[in-house]
Structures are given as C-alpha cells and as structure tokens.
Motif scaffolding. Structure first.
Motif, PDB file in Angstrom:
ATOM      1  N   ARG A 108       7.313  -9.275  -6.595  1.00 56.04           N
ATOM      2  CA  ARG A 108       6.414  -8.591  -7.543  1.00 56.04           C
ATOM      3  C   ARG A 108       4.946  -8.905  -7.253  1.00 56.04           C
ATOM      4  NH1 ARG A 108      10.442  -9.980 -11.322  1.00 56.04           N
ATOM      5  NH2 ARG A 108       9.197 -11.692 -12.149  1.00 56.04           N
ATOM      6  N   ILE A 109       4.648 -10.174  -6.983  1.00 52.63           N
ATOM      7  CA  ILE A 109       3.265 -10.564  -6.671  1.00 52.63           C
ATOM      8  C   ILE A 109       2.804  -9.868  -5.393  1.00 52.63           C
ATOM      9  CG2 ILE A 109       1.795 -12.495  -5.948  1.00 52.63           C
ATOM     10  CD1 ILE A 109       3.452 -14.273  -7.857  1.00 52.63           C
ATOM     11  N   GLY A 110       3.680  -9.851  -4.386  1.00 52.71           N
ATOM     12  CA  GLY A 110       3.348  -9.191  -3.125  1.00 52.71           C
ATOM     13  C   GLY A 110       3.085  -7.708  -3.305  1.00 52.71           C
ATOM     14  N   ALA A 111       3.878  -7.051  -4.161  1.00 56.61           N
ATOM     15  CA  ALA A 111       3.683  -5.617  -4.412  1.00 56.61           C
ATOM     16  C   ALA A 111       2.348  -5.359  -5.103  1.00 56.61           C
ATOM     17  CB  ALA A 111       4.833  -5.077  -5.255  1.00 56.61           C
ATOM     18  N   VAL A 112       1.961  -6.238  -6.031  1.00 57.20           N
ATOM     19  CA  VAL A 112       0.671  -6.082  -6.721  1.00 57.20           C
ATOM     20  C   VAL A 112      -0.482  -6.285  -5.746  1.00 57.20           C
ATOM     21  CG1 VAL A 112      -0.844  -7.121  -8.461  1.00 57.20           C
ATOM     22  CG2 VAL A 112       1.545  -6.677  -9.015  1.00 57.20           C
ATOM     23  N   ILE A 113      -0.382  -7.338  -4.924  1.00 59.35           N
ATOM     24  CA  ILE A 113      -1.447  -7.630  -3.958  1.00 59.35           C
ATOM     25  C   ILE A 113      -1.547  -6.511  -2.916  1.00 59.35           C
ATOM     26  CG2 ILE A 113      -2.116  -9.230  -2.107  1.00 59.35           C
ATOM     27  CD1 ILE A 113      -0.970 -11.482  -3.866  1.00 59.35           C
ATOM     28  N   ALA A 114      -0.402  -5.923  -2.548  1.00 59.55           N
ATOM     29  CA  ALA A 114      -0.383  -4.891  -1.503  1.00 59.55           C
ATOM     30  C   ALA A 114      -1.116  -3.616  -1.920  1.00 59.55           C
ATOM     31  CB  ALA A 114       1.055  -4.557  -1.134  1.00 59.55           C
ATOM     32  N   ARG A 115      -1.402  -3.456  -3.208  1.00 60.66           N
ATOM     33  CA  ARG A 115      -2.147  -2.266  -3.653  1.00 60.66           C
ATOM     34  C   ARG A 115      -3.621  -2.333  -3.274  1.00 60.66           C
ATOM     35  NH1 ARG A 115       0.187  -2.617  -9.619  1.00 60.66           N
ATOM     36  NH2 ARG A 115       2.372  -2.246  -9.131  1.00 60.66           N
ATOM     37  N   TRP A 116      -4.115  -3.498  -3.000  1.00 61.66           N
ATOM     38  CA  TRP A 116      -5.514  -3.692  -2.660  1.00 61.66           C
ATOM     39  C   TRP A 116      -5.765  -3.140  -1.255  1.00 61.66           C
ATOM     40  CZ3 TRP A 116      -8.232  -8.780  -1.118  1.00 61.66           C
ATOM     41  CH2 TRP A 116      -9.584  -8.706  -1.413  1.00 61.66           C
ATOM     42  N   PRO A 117      -6.756  -2.254  -1.049  1.00 60.14           N
ATOM     43  CA  PRO A 117      -6.943  -1.587   0.261  1.00 60.14           C
ATOM     44  C   PRO A 117      -7.046  -2.524   1.474  1.00 60.14           C
ATOM     45  CG  PRO A 117      -8.272  -0.505  -1.401  1.00 60.14           C
ATOM     46  CD  PRO A 117      -7.671  -1.709  -2.059  1.00 60.14           C
ATOM     47  N   PRO A 118      -7.810  -3.634   1.424  1.00 58.47           N
ATOM     48  CA  PRO A 118      -7.831  -4.506   2.614  1.00 58.47           C
ATOM     49  C   PRO A 118      -6.455  -5.072   2.969  1.00 58.47           C
ATOM     50  CG  PRO A 118      -9.623  -5.093   1.127  1.00 58.47           C
ATOM     51  CD  PRO A 118      -8.763  -4.113   0.412  1.00 58.47           C
ATOM     52  N   VAL A 119      -5.642  -5.349   1.932  1.00 56.94           N
ATOM     53  CA  VAL A 119      -4.297  -5.884   2.185  1.00 56.94           C
ATOM     54  C   VAL A 119      -3.420  -4.797   2.797  1.00 56.94           C
ATOM     55  CG1 VAL A 119      -2.243  -6.901   1.100  1.00 56.94           C
ATOM     56  CG2 VAL A 119      -4.515  -7.615   0.374  1.00 56.94           C
ATOM     57  N   ASP A 135      -1.394  -5.162   6.156  1.00 57.98           N
ATOM     58  CA  ASP A 135       0.040  -4.862   6.237  1.00 57.98           C
ATOM     59  C   ASP A 135       0.347  -3.957   7.430  1.00 57.98           C
ATOM     60  OD1 ASP A 135       0.487  -6.359   4.001  1.00 57.98           O
ATOM     61  OD2 ASP A 135       1.023  -4.688   2.682  1.00 57.98           O
ATOM     62  N   ALA A 136      -0.494  -2.940   7.636  1.00 59.63           N
ATOM     63  CA  ALA A 136      -0.286  -2.013   8.758  1.00 59.63           C
ATOM     64  C   ALA A 136      -0.402  -2.748  10.092  1.00 59.63           C
ATOM     65  CB  ALA A 136      -1.293  -0.873   8.687  1.00 59.63           C
ATOM     66  N   ARG A 137      -1.341  -3.681  10.180  1.00 56.72           N
ATOM     67  CA  ARG A 137      -1.492  -4.458  11.423  1.00 56.72           C
ATOM     68  C   ARG A 137      -0.297  -5.368  11.659  1.00 56.72           C
ATOM     69  NH1 ARG A 137      -7.843  -6.307  11.667  1.00 56.72           N
ATOM     70  NH2 ARG A 137      -8.684  -4.223  11.925  1.00 56.72           N
ATOM     71  N   ILE A 138       0.199  -5.977  10.576  1.00 60.47           N
ATOM     72  CA  ILE A 138       1.362  -6.870  10.715  1.00 60.47           C
ATOM     73  C   ILE A 138       2.593  -6.070  11.131  1.00 60.47           C
ATOM     74  CG2 ILE A 138       2.950  -8.378   9.438  1.00 60.47           C
ATOM     75  CD1 ILE A 138       0.481  -9.319   7.831  1.00 60.47           C
ATOM     76  N   ARG A 139       2.785  -4.877  10.567  1.00 58.30           N
ATOM     77  CA  ARG A 139       3.922  -4.024  10.943  1.00 58.30           C
ATOM     78  C   ARG A 139       3.875  -3.658  12.432  1.00 58.30           C
ATOM     79  NH1 ARG A 139       3.026  -1.169   6.061  1.00 58.30           N
ATOM     80  NH2 ARG A 139       4.616  -1.705   4.543  1.00 58.30           N
ATOM     81  N   ALA A 140       2.658  -3.515  12.981  1.00 56.35           N
ATOM     82  CA  ALA A 140       2.490  -3.093  14.378  1.00 56.35           C
ATOM     83  C   ALA A 140       2.579  -4.246  15.373  1.00 56.35           C
ATOM     84  CB  ALA A 140       1.149  -2.378  14.527  1.00 56.35           C
TER      85      ALA A 140
END
Length: 197
Positions: A35-46, A50-55
């Motif tokens: 839940r905390i990760g999902a809330v933090i992931a809404r922030w544009p820099p995060v 996330d996209a960089r980590i996926r790649a």
C-alpha cells in the motif's frame, strides 16, 4: 492421539504459535509495504524511477532488488546499539520503521524487477523452488489450530484498535470540524503551489 504424540505437540506448540505470529506480522508488513509503495508510486519522479528500474538488465535488477537489505542493515545495527545503550524505545521505533520502510521498498522492487530477474535461468529455477517450498509450508502452518487462533486474535485486536481510533476521533476537540479544516488547508496549499508554478 498417543501419549508421545501429545507430548511432542505440547513441546512444539509454542514454536508453532511463534511461527504463526511471525507469519501474520510478515503478511501485515507485506500488505502495508504494498500500500505504501502504491501511494509513493503516484508521485511523478517515482514513476520515472519505476520505468528505469523496469528497464534494467537482469543482473542490475538483481543489485537493485538487494539494495534495501544492504542499506537497512547498518540502520538496524545502529538501532540494536541504541537498545544496548539504554535507548530501548528509540531503538525499537527505528527497527519497526526500518522494517516497514524495507517492506515497502522490497515489495515495490520485487514487482518491478521480477520480469527481468526471471530471464535468468538459475534465478527462475530457484525462485520457482522457493515459492513452491514457501507455499507448502505456509499452507501447512495456516491449517494449524495455532495459526487460526492467532489470526482470530489479530483480527479482534485490529477491530478494537479501529473502534478505539474512531472513538478518539469523535471525542477529539473539533472532531469533524478539524477534519474539514484539514481539507481546507490542503486545498489552500494546492492552490498556493499552483500559483507559484
């Protein structure tokens, strides 16, 4: 149940209860971390991070996945030193916060890096074996009376805490008015930030 079986059950019962409590705590930490990760992931820099980590290529993804454990080890060590020096409350608070923060980071990194990590044959093999082993033992533990009792007790405790928190909010000075004031303050801050842009 024969007498040796009863004796063995009585000897192992505390360990089964301890394992049940640890499993409930880990499940709570995983859910809270998600839940905390999902809330933090809404922030544009995060989102960009996330996209960089996926790649990331597989071995870099493995390094990123191991990073929270490496970074949190010294924090937990310092917390233990604080406890040993008589600062028990501070030490325990740091350990709890590190555990929750670590769970949030690990759950997020696990979901982001898993597709890349599964391209490594050895990781996919060990991951599959570990998940099968974990599911088997957790299924066995969840079937025990100790886990069912502990789970019921944890649910009852959570319900009591929720009711106590609701009662506290109703009795708090301002009650609903303070919540309304908080919403108004948030809107004001959002408008002020929009003007500065």
């Amino acid at each position: 149940m024969t007498r040796p079986t009863r004796r063995r059950y009585r000897l192992l019962a505390p360990l089964v209860y301890l394992a049940a409590l640890i499993l409930l705590l880990e499940e709570w930490l995983w859910d809270t971390g998600t839940r905390i990760g999902a809330v933090i992931a809404r922030w544009p820099p995060v989102r960009q991070l996330d996209a960089r980590i996926r790649a990331l290529p597989p071995y870099w993804a493995l390094c990123a996945f191991a990073l929270p454990a490496v970074l949190l080890f010294p924090v937990k060590l310092l917390a233990l030193i604080a406890i040993a020096n008589g600062h028990a409350v501070t030490g325990v608070a740091v350990i709890v916060l590190a555990k929750i923060g670590g769970a949030a980071a690990v759950t997020r990194l696990y979901s982001l890096t898993l597709p890349s990590l599964l391209t490594l044959a050895w990781f996919a093999r060990w991951h599959g074996a570990f998940m099968a082993f974990k599911d088997k033992w957790i299924g066995a533990l969840k079937g025990t009376l100790a886990y069912q009792r502990s789970s019921r007790a944890a649910l009852a405790l959570r319900d009591r805490l929720r009711r106590a928190f609701k009662a506290f909010r109703r009795r708090a000075p301002g009650g609903r008015h303070s919540m309304r004031a908080t919403r108004i303050l948030r809107r004001f801050v959002a408008m002020w930030r929009a003007r500065r842009r």
